[in-house]
Design an enzyme around this catalytic site. Structure first.
Site, PDB file in Angstrom:
ATOM      1  N   PRO A  10       0.833  -1.146  -0.008  1.00 26.83           N
ATOM      2  CA  PRO A  10       0.037  -0.007  -0.008  1.00 26.83           C
ATOM      3  C   PRO A  10       0.909   1.341  -0.055  1.00 26.83           C
ATOM      4  O   PRO A  10       1.778   1.414   0.724  1.00 26.83           O
ATOM      5  CB  PRO A  10      -1.024  -0.122   1.387  1.00 26.83           C
ATOM      6  CG  PRO A  10      -0.803  -1.533   1.638  1.00 26.83           C
ATOM      7  CD  PRO A  10       0.568  -2.222   1.091  1.00 26.83           C
ATOM      8  N   GLU A  11       0.423   2.321  -0.782  1.00 24.21           N
ATOM      9  CA  GLU A  11       1.285   3.399  -1.022  1.00 24.21           C
ATOM     10  C   GLU A  11       0.534   4.407  -0.002  1.00 24.21           C
ATOM     11  O   GLU A  11      -0.373   4.269   0.960  1.00 24.21           O
ATOM     12  CB  GLU A  11       1.256   3.988  -2.351  1.00 24.21           C
ATOM     13  CG  GLU A  11       1.494   2.763  -3.095  1.00 24.21           C
ATOM     14  CD  GLU A  11       2.258   3.246  -4.604  1.00 24.21           C
ATOM     15  OE1 GLU A  11       2.544   4.529  -4.579  1.00 24.21           O
ATOM     16  OE2 GLU A  11       2.301   2.278  -5.499  1.00 24.21           O
ATOM     17  N   LYS A  48       3.858   5.490   4.311  1.00 26.20           N
ATOM     18  CA  LYS A  48       3.237   4.264   4.398  1.00 26.20           C
ATOM     19  C   LYS A  48       3.087   3.814   5.793  1.00 26.20           C
ATOM     20  O   LYS A  48       2.608   2.501   6.009  1.00 26.20           O
ATOM     21  CB  LYS A  48       4.011   3.251   3.535  1.00 26.20           C
ATOM     22  CG  LYS A  48       4.147   3.676   2.268  1.00 26.20           C
ATOM     23  CD  LYS A  48       5.022   2.724   1.404  1.00 26.20           C
ATOM     24  CE  LYS A  48       5.350   3.565   0.031  1.00 26.20           C
ATOM     25  NZ  LYS A  48       6.531   2.425  -0.709  1.00 26.20           N
ATOM     26  N   CYS A  73      -0.693   5.455 -28.080  1.00 23.86           N
ATOM     27  CA  CYS A  73      -0.483   4.824 -29.535  1.00 23.86           C
ATOM     28  C   CYS A  73      -0.527   3.427 -29.667  1.00 23.86           C
ATOM     29  O   CYS A  73      -0.493   2.788 -30.930  1.00 23.86           O
ATOM     30  CB  CYS A  73       1.136   5.255 -29.514  1.00 23.86           C
ATOM     31  SG  CYS A  73       2.307   3.786 -28.740  1.00 23.86           S
TER      32      CYS A  73
END
Length: 334
Positions: free
Chosen positions: A2-3, A51, A236
């Site tokens: 988890p960030e 965190k 693209c």
């Protein structure tokens, strides 16, 4: 892992659900204080730094936890039990005065300390964009201390900016037109920091925008590059292919690592697209006019993270930044 925005949202949820509740029974089941009873304490608040989650226990104590790759918090209703397989991995149990139970599951770091000692224990961490004391200039200065480090390594190092992980480092680099393996000293660090802070705040606080960088929250459309192995570039259409790599890293909770915890990461991915030769990191692979995604393990001393870099070929990145669609401007515009 988890960030910072994930842990910030977790703290907000716990704050709403259980802050102010008294603990009538429970104990710590991991760490140096394993066996310590929690009965008689009150859950007085939840704060984050990067965190890391700090649970304030009145009077005068705090519980510092880090989820690393596998940890979680869960609230069980009155009379509800954890499945046996989950209960075996419980590291914190706190039965509350309303008969619910707060469980800390499979958390590698569980530290009980005096509340007055929390600031010192986490002092090595860099500024956190989600905290009131956020200092962008300090973050930029820390990034500039080692100008030869790669962008990905510098941003993942929690001593520079706390809270960034693989997803945000990859997306912010793409949106900034920065190659993840360029030296941090060769890019506009102030712009990177500004965009990262804006992205984290948006993700942490705006409903429906959790970890959305494209402005499009639909499944498979929310990220420019992260997690898009085998999928076409959103700019693209170049297909992305994957190659496995393996390495050993040391998960770090501080300057000396995560109390000696070392983890073997069996398989990570090197994602590329066909047709251009590259010799990044001593390997040769084919890439194309668009998407190259590389996940490489590093033994970064205090990042506490597996570094993973994701990028398009430079021409596509610059074009994307220069002509970012209006739907993505909340994160991507300069």
């Amino acid at each position: 892992m988890p960030e910072g925005d994930s842990v910030f949202r977790l703290a907000a949820r716990l704050r709403r659900e259980v802050s102010g509740r008294s603990i009538v029974d429970g104990e710590l089941r991991s760490g140096a204080a394993a066996g310590t009873s929690l009965a008689g304490w009150t859950l007085s608040g939840f704060e984050t730094h990067g965190k890391h989650l700090v649970t304030q226990l009145s009077p005068g104590w705090a519980l510092h936890t880090h989820l690393l790759m596998q940890g979680s918090w869960s609230i069980a209703g009155p009379g509800r039990r954890l499945p046996a397989s989950v209960a075996a991995r419980a590291r914190v149990r706190a039965q509350l005065d309303d008969e619910r139970t707060l469980w800390g599951i499979d958390m590698p770091i569980v530290e009980l300390m005096r509340e007055a000692d929390v600031a010192g224990a986490l002092a090595y961490l860099g500024p956190d964009p989600l905290r009131p004391d956020w200092d962008a200039a300090e973050a930029v200065a820390r990034l500039g201390q080692h100008p030869d480090r790669t962008v990905v390594a510098a941003l993942l190092d929690q001593r520079n900016v706390a809270g960034l992980g693989n997803l945000w480092v990859n997306e912010v680099a793409f949106l900034s037109g920065a190659h993840p393996f360029d030296p941090i000293g060769s890019v506009d660090a102030a712009a990177l920091v500004s965009r990262a802070a804006r992205a984290l705040r948006l993700s942490a606080t705006v409903p429906g925008m959790y970890q959305v960088t494209t402005g499009d929250a639909r499944r498979g459309r929310s990220h420019w590059v992260a997690g898009r192995a085998g999928k076409p570039c959103l700019r693209c259409g170049t297909s992305i292919r994957v190659r496995a790599e393996s390495s050993t890293i040391r998960s770090a909770a501080g300057p000396g690592g995560a109390r000696g915890v070392s983890r073997r990461v069996g398989e990570t991915r090197l994602l590329t697209s066909p047709q251009r030769r590259s010799t990044e990191a001593g390997s040769t692979e084919s890439t194309a006019s668009c998407m190259r995604v590389r996940k490489s393990m590093t033994a970064s001393v205090a990042s506490g993270d597996v570094s993973a870099a994701t990028w398009c070929m430079r021409s596509c990145i610059v074009d994307s930044v220069a002509r970012t669609s209006s739907s993505a401007r909340s994160v991507g515009s300069r």
